[in-house]
Write a protein that holds these residues in place. Structure first.
Motif, mmCIF file in Angstrom:
data_model
loop_
_atom_site.group_PDB
_atom_site.id
_atom_site.type_symbol
_atom_site.label_atom_id
_atom_site.label_comp_id
_atom_site.label_asym_id
_atom_site.label_seq_id
_atom_site.Cartn_x
_atom_site.Cartn_y
_atom_site.Cartn_z
ATOM 1 N N TYR A 79 20.688 -22.094 -10.681
ATOM 2 C CA TYR A 79 22.110 -22.436 -10.673
ATOM 3 C C TYR A 79 22.885 -21.126 -10.649
ATOM 4 C CZ TYR A 79 20.602 -27.085 -12.042
ATOM 5 O OH TYR A 79 20.011 -28.313 -12.074
ATOM 6 N N ALA A 129 22.612 -26.922 -17.524
ATOM 7 C CA ALA A 129 23.711 -26.358 -16.727
ATOM 8 C C ALA A 129 25.033 -27.016 -17.103
ATOM 9 C CB ALA A 129 23.428 -26.514 -15.238
ATOM 10 N N TYR A 130 25.018 -28.336 -17.257
ATOM 11 C CA TYR A 130 26.224 -29.057 -17.657
ATOM 12 C C TYR A 130 26.696 -28.601 -19.041
ATOM 13 C CZ TYR A 130 29.146 -32.791 -19.482
ATOM 14 O OH TYR A 130 30.167 -33.494 -20.073
ATOM 15 N N SER A 167 14.066 -23.850 -10.018
ATOM 16 C CA SER A 167 15.453 -24.245 -9.749
ATOM 17 C C SER A 167 16.399 -23.180 -10.282
ATOM 18 C CB SER A 167 15.759 -25.612 -10.367
ATOM 19 O OG SER A 167 15.606 -25.575 -11.755
ATOM 20 N N ALA A 199 26.554 -24.163 -10.500
ATOM 21 C CA ALA A 199 26.191 -25.207 -9.549
ATOM 22 C C ALA A 199 24.816 -24.882 -8.976
ATOM 23 C CB ALA A 199 27.223 -25.292 -8.426
ATOM 24 N N ARG A 200 24.056 -25.915 -8.716
ATOM 25 C CA ARG A 200 22.700 -25.720 -8.187
ATOM 26 C C ARG A 200 22.781 -25.118 -6.788
ATOM 27 N NH1 ARG A 200 17.445 -29.007 -9.070
ATOM 28 N NH2 ARG A 200 16.028 -27.685 -7.895
ATOM 29 N N GLU A 202 16.493 -31.077 -19.459
ATOM 30 C CA GLU A 202 16.320 -30.818 -18.029
ATOM 31 C C GLU A 202 17.309 -29.742 -17.578
ATOM 32 O OE1 GLU A 202 14.086 -32.116 -15.875
ATOM 33 O OE2 GLU A 202 13.155 -33.246 -17.491
ATOM 34 N N ASP A 203 17.001 -29.091 -16.459
ATOM 35 C CA ASP A 203 17.828 -27.980 -15.984
ATOM 36 C C ASP A 203 19.265 -28.402 -15.687
ATOM 37 O OD1 ASP A 203 17.096 -29.476 -13.790
ATOM 38 O OD2 ASP A 203 16.400 -27.788 -12.592
ATOM 39 N N TYR A 204 19.454 -29.557 -15.060
ATOM 40 C CA TYR A 204 20.809 -30.008 -14.736
ATOM 41 C C TYR A 204 21.610 -30.301 -16.008
ATOM 42 C CZ TYR A 204 18.740 -34.629 -15.448
ATOM 43 O OH TYR A 204 18.085 -35.712 -15.983
ATOM 44 N N ARG A 205 20.929 -30.797 -17.037
ATOM 45 C CA ARG A 205 21.595 -31.084 -18.313
ATOM 46 C C ARG A 205 22.024 -29.787 -18.997
ATOM 47 N NH1 ARG A 205 24.721 -34.082 -21.377
ATOM 48 N NH2 ARG A 205 24.112 -34.123 -23.539
#
Length: 161
Positions: A61, A31-32, A59, A43-44, A26-29
């Protein structure tokens, strides 16, 4: 009346490096993982990238590294949206009613790419190959490589401002 001629040198080109990433996370993963492995602070953004009046939403970041005058962007290439199926009257075969998923792409000529990392800088980026090798070292990343943005037909979609 004075005549003014415009030359290619009159326009300042965007100086950025574009990295394509194939990754099922996933995108947040992602990014992390990029933050952890590249020492970034992505950061988003408050609002996603919207194209064609909310037809597609991607999305994004961002991290503005003011110390090194570099802006980092991570953006998804795929936007999936559920839409109602339209049943046509008088068709030979009956269609099921319901919803279907439609995919739109930020860069349609690169449909297999999951994410793009855009690294914008005022000067030349010193070590893009090292950045790519660090991204490839992430276990969840299938592969990452540098793309020549000038070869993309839809490179204007990479303007995020």
């Amino acid at each position: 009346m004075a005549i003014h001629k415009l030359f290619e040198d009159d326009f300042e080109e965007d100086n950025y490096t574009l990295i394509a990433i194939h990754c099922s996370a996933e995108d947040y993963r992602l990014a992390y993982l990029l933050n952890s492995n590249l020492n970034l602070k992505l950061a988003r953004k408050q609002e996603d990238l919207d194209y064609n009046y909310m037809e597609a939403s991607f999305s994004i970041y961002e991290w503005d590294d003011e110390k090194n005058f570099v802006t980092w962007n991570l953006v998804t290439n795929t936007s999936r949206k559920e839409v109602e199926r339209i049943a046509s009257a008088g068709s030979l075969f009956s269609e099921q009613q319901g919803k279907r998923t439609v995919s739109k792409y930020l860069i349609p000529e690169r449909k297999k790419v999951d994410y793009f990392v855009k690294i914008s800088t005022e000067s030349h980026l010193k070590s893009p190959k090292i950045i790519v090798s660090k991204i490839n070292a992430i276990a969840e990343v299938i592969t990452a490589y540098i793309l020549d943005a000038n070869q993309l037909k839809s490179k204007n979609n990479l303007i995020f401002e």
